[in-house]
Design a protein around this motif. Structure first.
Motif, PDB file in Angstrom:
ATOM      1  N   ARG A  48     -30.009  12.516  53.490  1.00 56.25           N
ATOM      2  CA  ARG A  48     -28.954  12.181  52.540  1.00 56.25           C
ATOM      3  C   ARG A  48     -27.969  13.352  52.394  1.00 56.25           C
ATOM      4  O   ARG A  48     -26.757  13.166  52.411  1.00 56.25           O
ATOM      5  N   THR A  49     -28.498  14.560  52.262  1.00 53.00           N
ATOM      6  CA  THR A  49     -27.652  15.746  52.115  1.00 53.00           C
ATOM      7  C   THR A  49     -26.782  15.956  53.351  1.00 53.00           C
ATOM      8  O   THR A  49     -25.582  16.230  53.238  1.00 53.00           O
ATOM      9  N   LEU A  50     -27.381  15.825  54.530  1.00 52.05           N
ATOM     10  CA  LEU A  50     -26.618  15.979  55.764  1.00 52.05           C
ATOM     11  C   LEU A  50     -25.537  14.917  55.875  1.00 52.05           C
ATOM     12  O   LEU A  50     -24.412  15.207  56.302  1.00 52.05           O
ATOM     13  N   ASP A  51     -25.848  13.684  55.483  1.00 50.54           N
ATOM     14  CA  ASP A  51     -24.861  12.614  55.509  1.00 50.54           C
ATOM     15  C   ASP A  51     -23.670  12.961  54.614  1.00 50.54           C
ATOM     16  O   ASP A  51     -22.515  12.763  55.002  1.00 50.54           O
ATOM     17  N   GLU A  52     -23.952  13.490  53.443  1.00 48.66           N
ATOM     18  CA  GLU A  52     -22.873  13.891  52.527  1.00 48.66           C
ATOM     19  C   GLU A  52     -22.048  15.029  53.121  1.00 48.66           C
ATOM     20  O   GLU A  52     -20.814  15.029  53.020  1.00 48.66           O
ATOM     21  N   GLN A  53     -22.712  16.014  53.741  1.00 51.01           N
ATOM     22  CA  GLN A  53     -21.988  17.138  54.346  1.00 51.01           C
ATOM     23  C   GLN A  53     -21.103  16.662  55.493  1.00 51.01           C
ATOM     24  O   GLN A  53     -19.960  17.116  55.638  1.00 51.01           O
ATOM     25  N   ILE A  54     -21.620  15.745  56.300  1.00 52.31           N
ATOM     26  CA  ILE A  54     -20.837  15.205  57.413  1.00 52.31           C
ATOM     27  C   ILE A  54     -19.626  14.439  56.875  1.00 52.31           C
ATOM     28  O   ILE A  54     -18.504  14.613  57.359  1.00 52.31           O
ATOM     29  N   HIS A  55     -19.852  13.630  55.873  1.00 53.95           N
ATOM     30  CA  HIS A  55     -18.748  12.878  55.274  1.00 53.95           C
ATOM     31  C   HIS A  55     -17.676  13.827  54.738  1.00 53.95           C
ATOM     32  O   HIS A  55     -16.478  13.632  54.978  1.00 53.95           O
ATOM     33  N   ASP A  56     -18.104  14.856  54.013  1.00 50.95           N
ATOM     34  CA  ASP A  56     -17.152  15.829  53.467  1.00 50.95           C
ATOM     35  C   ASP A  56     -16.366  16.514  54.575  1.00 50.95           C
ATOM     36  O   ASP A  56     -15.155  16.727  54.451  1.00 50.95           O
ATOM     37  N   ALA A  57     -17.041  16.859  55.661  1.00 49.41           N
ATOM     38  CA  ALA A  57     -16.363  17.535  56.773  1.00 49.41           C
ATOM     39  C   ALA A  57     -15.385  16.597  57.466  1.00 49.41           C
ATOM     40  O   ALA A  57     -14.265  16.997  57.800  1.00 49.41           O
ATOM     41  N   GLU A  58     -15.793  15.357  57.665  1.00 45.43           N
ATOM     42  CA  GLU A  58     -14.935  14.414  58.382  1.00 45.43           C
ATOM     43  C   GLU A  58     -13.740  13.955  57.546  1.00 45.43           C
ATOM     44  O   GLU A  58     -12.726  13.529  58.105  1.00 45.43           O
ATOM     45  N   THR A  59     -13.841  14.055  56.242  1.00 46.08           N
ATOM     46  CA  THR A  59     -12.727  13.659  55.379  1.00 46.08           C
ATOM     47  C   THR A  59     -11.878  14.853  54.950  1.00 46.08           C
ATOM     48  O   THR A  59     -10.943  14.703  54.169  1.00 46.08           O
ATOM     49  N   GLY A  60     -12.225  16.045  55.443  1.00 43.47           N
ATOM     50  CA  GLY A  60     -11.436  17.228  55.155  1.00 43.47           C
ATOM     51  C   GLY A  60     -11.788  17.944  53.873  1.00 43.47           C
ATOM     52  O   GLY A  60     -11.153  18.934  53.519  1.00 43.47           O
ATOM     53  N   LEU A  72     -24.551  19.249  62.509  1.00 45.67           N
ATOM     54  CA  LEU A  72     -25.027  18.491  61.346  1.00 45.67           C
ATOM     55  C   LEU A  72     -25.499  17.096  61.757  1.00 45.67           C
ATOM     56  O   LEU A  72     -26.541  16.618  61.289  1.00 45.67           O
ATOM     57  N   LYS A  73     -24.748  16.445  62.646  1.00 42.79           N
ATOM     58  CA  LYS A  73     -25.121  15.108  63.096  1.00 42.79           C
ATOM     59  C   LYS A  73     -26.441  15.126  63.862  1.00 42.79           C
ATOM     60  O   LYS A  73     -27.261  14.213  63.709  1.00 42.79           O
ATOM     61  N   LYS A  74     -26.662  16.160  64.665  1.00 40.51           N
ATOM     62  CA  LYS A  74     -27.931  16.271  65.393  1.00 40.51           C
ATOM     63  C   LYS A  74     -29.092  16.480  64.434  1.00 40.51           C
ATOM     64  O   LYS A  74     -30.169  15.898  64.612  1.00 40.51           O
ATOM     65  N   ARG A  75     -28.887  17.294  63.405  1.00 38.80           N
ATOM     66  CA  ARG A  75     -29.943  17.524  62.404  1.00 38.80           C
ATOM     67  C   ARG A  75     -30.239  16.236  61.632  1.00 38.80           C
ATOM     68  O   ARG A  75     -31.397  15.919  61.346  1.00 38.80           O
ATOM     69  N   LYS A  76     -29.185  15.481  61.323  1.00 37.03           N
ATOM     70  CA  LYS A  76     -29.361  14.210  60.617  1.00 37.03           C
ATOM     71  C   LYS A  76     -30.149  13.225  61.482  1.00 37.03           C
ATOM     72  O   LYS A  76     -31.066  12.545  60.996  1.00 37.03           O
TER      73      LYS A  76
END
Length: 95
Positions: A48-60, A72-76
């Motif tokens: 869940r945390t990684l998903d949030e971090q990826i979302h934050d990164a992809e949305t700037g 991050l995606k590989k860890r997720k």
């Protein structure tokens, strides 16, 4: 395996957001593992945390480059694969 992006709506504060791609049986298994298995719960929260971090990164929102996002995606994905193994073990033990 149907884990999709492992999110399920729960009454105990787990996130209702995210994609749900689980059968009712998988949902029940995930609930049972979250309640009974600390390692599964840790993996679930990490996912869940990684998903949030990826979302934050992809949305700037978080300034990360493509390499960092890829990491991050590989860890997720690794967390998801490990959760899938827990679910498979649970099914074998409760067949």
């Amino acid at each position: 395996m149907g884990l999709g992006d492992v999110w399920c709506e729960r009454d105990d504060g787990y996130p209702p957001g995210g994609e749900v791609d689980m059968s009712d049986n998988e949902d029940r298994i995930v609930d049972e593992l979250l309640d009974s298995n600390l390692e599964f719960r840790r993996l679930f929260e990490q996912h869940r945390t990684l998903d949030e971090q990826i979302h934050d990164a992809e949305t700037g929102v978080a300034p990360l480059d493509n390499v960092a996002i890829g990491t991050l995606k590989k860890r997720k994905l690794l967390a998801k694969d490990q959760m899938a193994a827990f679910i498979a073990d649970y099914r074998r033990e409760h067949a």
